[in-house]
Design a protein around this motif. Structure first.
Motif, PDB file in Angstrom:
ATOM      1  N   HIS A 242       0.811  -1.217   0.000  1.00 45.90           N
ATOM      2  CA  HIS A 242       0.000   0.000   0.000  1.00 45.90           C
ATOM      3  C   HIS A 242       0.847   1.271   0.000  1.00 45.90           C
ATOM      4  O   HIS A 242       0.314   2.374   0.132  1.00 45.90           O
ATOM      5  CB  HIS A 242      -0.940   0.003   1.209  1.00 45.90           C
TER       6      HIS A 242
ATOM      7  N   TRP B 107      -3.451  -7.342   3.386  1.00 49.50           N
ATOM      8  CA  TRP B 107      -4.401  -7.098   4.469  1.00 49.50           C
ATOM      9  C   TRP B 107      -3.948  -5.871   5.259  1.00 49.50           C
ATOM     10  O   TRP B 107      -2.768  -5.735   5.597  1.00 49.50           O
ATOM     11  CB  TRP B 107      -4.481  -8.285   5.409  1.00 49.50           C
ATOM     12  N   ASN B 108      -4.891  -5.004   5.602  1.00 49.46           N
ATOM     13  CA  ASN B 108      -4.534  -3.792   6.346  1.00 49.46           C
ATOM     14  C   ASN B 108      -5.712  -3.265   7.170  1.00 49.46           C
ATOM     15  O   ASN B 108      -5.915  -2.062   7.279  1.00 49.46           O
ATOM     16  CB  ASN B 108      -4.044  -2.708   5.385  1.00 49.46           C
ATOM     17  N   THR B 109      -6.477  -4.187   7.750  1.00 53.67           N
ATOM     18  CA  THR B 109      -7.720  -3.808   8.427  1.00 53.67           C
ATOM     19  C   THR B 109      -7.580  -3.830   9.943  1.00 53.67           C
ATOM     20  O   THR B 109      -7.044  -4.781  10.516  1.00 53.67           O
ATOM     21  CB  THR B 109      -8.879  -4.741   8.009  1.00 53.67           C
TER      22      THR B 109
ATOM     23  N   THR C  67     -10.189  -3.423  13.197  1.00 48.66           N
ATOM     24  CA  THR C  67     -11.607  -3.437  13.531  1.00 48.66           C
ATOM     25  C   THR C  67     -11.763  -3.193  15.025  1.00 48.66           C
ATOM     26  O   THR C  67     -11.046  -3.791  15.830  1.00 48.66           O
ATOM     27  CB  THR C  67     -12.241  -4.792  13.164  1.00 48.66           C
TER      28      THR C  67
ATOM     29  N   LYS D 137     -12.034   6.214  14.199  1.00 37.92           N
ATOM     30  CA  LYS D 137     -12.230   5.772  12.816  1.00 37.92           C
ATOM     31  C   LYS D 137     -11.955   6.920  11.850  1.00 37.92           C
ATOM     32  O   LYS D 137     -11.322   6.732  10.801  1.00 37.92           O
ATOM     33  CB  LYS D 137     -13.644   5.237  12.605  1.00 37.92           C
TER      34      LYS D 137
ATOM     35  N   ASP E 204      -9.399   7.068   8.761  1.00 38.07           N
ATOM     36  CA  ASP E 204      -9.913   7.339   7.418  1.00 38.07           C
ATOM     37  C   ASP E 204      -9.036   8.350   6.676  1.00 38.07           C
ATOM     38  O   ASP E 204      -9.013   8.374   5.440  1.00 38.07           O
ATOM     39  CB  ASP E 204     -11.350   7.853   7.487  1.00 38.07           C
TER      40      ASP E 204
ATOM     41  N   SER F  69      -6.459   7.415   3.804  1.00 36.69           N
ATOM     42  CA  SER F  69      -6.909   7.108   2.431  1.00 36.69           C
ATOM     43  C   SER F  69      -6.891   5.611   2.138  1.00 36.69           C
ATOM     44  O   SER F  69      -6.486   5.183   1.046  1.00 36.69           O
ATOM     45  CB  SER F  69      -6.044   7.856   1.403  1.00 36.69           C
ATOM     46  N   GLY F  70      -7.302   4.827   3.131  1.00 35.37           N
ATOM     47  CA  GLY F  70      -7.412   3.390   2.927  1.00 35.37           C
ATOM     48  C   GLY F  70      -6.147   2.605   3.165  1.00 35.37           C
ATOM     49  O   GLY F  70      -6.164   1.366   3.100  1.00 35.37           O
ATOM     50  N   LYS F  71      -5.042   3.275   3.438  1.00 30.50           N
ATOM     51  CA  LYS F  71      -3.801   2.547   3.710  1.00 30.50           C
ATOM     52  C   LYS F  71      -3.875   1.806   5.044  1.00 30.50           C
ATOM     53  O   LYS F  71      -3.196   0.806   5.255  1.00 30.50           O
ATOM     54  CB  LYS F  71      -2.617   3.508   3.689  1.00 30.50           C
TER      55      LYS F  71
ATOM     56  N   ASN G 124      -7.154   0.477   6.888  1.00 33.09           N
ATOM     57  CA  ASN G 124      -8.605   0.346   6.721  1.00 33.09           C
ATOM     58  C   ASN G 124      -9.270   0.119   8.071  1.00 33.09           C
ATOM     59  O   ASN G 124      -9.182  -0.974   8.635  1.00 33.09           O
ATOM     60  CB  ASN G 124      -8.907  -0.820   5.771  1.00 33.09           C
TER      61      ASN G 124
ATOM     62  N   VAL H  46     -12.496  -0.227  10.571  1.00 29.54           N
ATOM     63  CA  VAL H  46     -13.898  -0.637  10.564  1.00 29.54           C
ATOM     64  C   VAL H  46     -14.428  -0.558  11.988  1.00 29.54           C
ATOM     65  O   VAL H  46     -13.912  -1.239  12.888  1.00 29.54           O
ATOM     66  CB  VAL H  46     -14.067  -2.069  10.016  1.00 29.54           C
TER      67      VAL H  46
END
Length: 312
Positions: free
Chosen positions: A50, A143-145, A147, A163, A167, A170-172, A174, A176
């Motif tokens: 990423h 994978w970069n999430t 939660t 969060k 955000d 820019s999604g680098k 992620n 949730v």
């Protein structure tokens, strides 16, 4: 927003680093002396699909923390939890939110006991990443999430604010926010306990195990047993989850393996008590057949015996 990140290794280095890169938060990395010197000399270096980056960071020892943070990201291994609790105490105030990103579930009771449930969020990270000896944080897949959520609420301003900070990457990274984080943590534990138990017991990845005559059957049996335990704890697995991971654990071409296997291969400590041992205790508490867990856990404890005796 002031975030104290315990550790600048794989998980802490990646998610904390992305906040720094995006100027999304004021991040302090709470580290040991050797890592502090490394960060002061070279900065935080991350290699990722990423986007690679190197940023200067605020790295401090525990005794150098002077005031509470808004958030504490707890990214230690489960076997280091007690020392981690002592390290973050100076950063925890009345309004601090602690976000643990540890494997398993046992740490939640301990953190609730020490800091109070109102200060502890539930959380987990889905990422394959490692800290190399030269200080490089190396991302191993895409994978970069991260939660997270409140333990007993659908949401909260502090969850939404965190969060919003992620955000900005820019999604680098992620992020949730979920209303049922404890259920999600149990789902991860069911998957991880199956993966860690089987890949360490067989010293092989999923595909290598699945290509043996009985490997797929054993992995599916382990998955089913873990799902039974979770259901007995009040967290039944959704049908979609069982179907999805049924395919994962019978994929003969998969190179998937637990980080615990990498721990064994490098002759390091393992989270055996906190993942496999935890599920073994739950199986016994609910009268569920513990044969698979007992076999896997005994193997891991025997490894620990040989490691302690320097016989690996």
């Amino acid at each position: 927003m002031h975030v104290v990140c315990l550790g600048a290794g794989g998980i802490g280095g990646y998610f904390g680093g992305r906040l720094v890169e995006a100027s999304a938060a004021n991040v302090t990395f709470l580290v040991r002396p050797g890592r502090k010197a490394q960060l002061q000399k070279d900065g935080l270096r991350v290699e990722s699909v990423h986007g690679d980056f190197t940023v200067p960071v605020d790295a401090r020892l525990a005794e150098e923390i002077r005031s509470p943070a808004d958030y504490v990201l707890l990214t230690c291994k489960a076997y280091d939890l007690d020392s981690a609790i002592e390290a973050i105490r100076p950063a925890v105030g009345p309004n601090t939110a602690i976000l643990p990103l540890l494997n398993g579930m046992s740490h939640m009771d301990r953190l609730n006991e020490v800091f109070g449930r109102e200060r502890v969020l539930g959380g987990m990270a889905q990422i394959a990443i490692t800290l190399q000896p030269d200080g490089l944080v190396k991302h191993l897949n895409d994978w970069n999430t991260i939660t997270f959520g409140e333990q007993k609420a659908a949401s909260s301003p502090r969850v939404e604010a965190l969060k919003a900070a992620f955000d900005k990457t820019s999604g680098k990274a992620n992020a949730v926010a979920v209303p049922d984080i404890i259920q999600k943590m149990w789902e991860k534990l069911v998957m991880l306990s199956t993966l860690a138990s089987m890949t360490t017991l067989m010293r092989a990845n999923v595909g290598e195990i699945a290509r043996t005559p009985d490997g797929s059957g054993l992995m599916l049996a382990f998955l089913d047993r873990n799902a039974q335990i979770a259901a007995a704890e009040g967290h039944p697995m959704p049908e979609e989850f069982i179907e999805r991971f049924g395919k994962v654990f019978t994929d003969t071409g998969s190179q998937m393996a637990a980080s615990m296997l990498r721990d064994l291969e490098r002759k390091g400590p393992a989270e055996s008590d906190h993942i496999v041992g935890f599920m073994l205790e739950k199986a016994r508490a609910h009268g569920i057949d513990d044969t698979l867990h007992r076999t896997s856990f005994t193997h891991l404890k025997a490894y620990e015996q040989r490691r302690a005796a320097d016989r690996l």
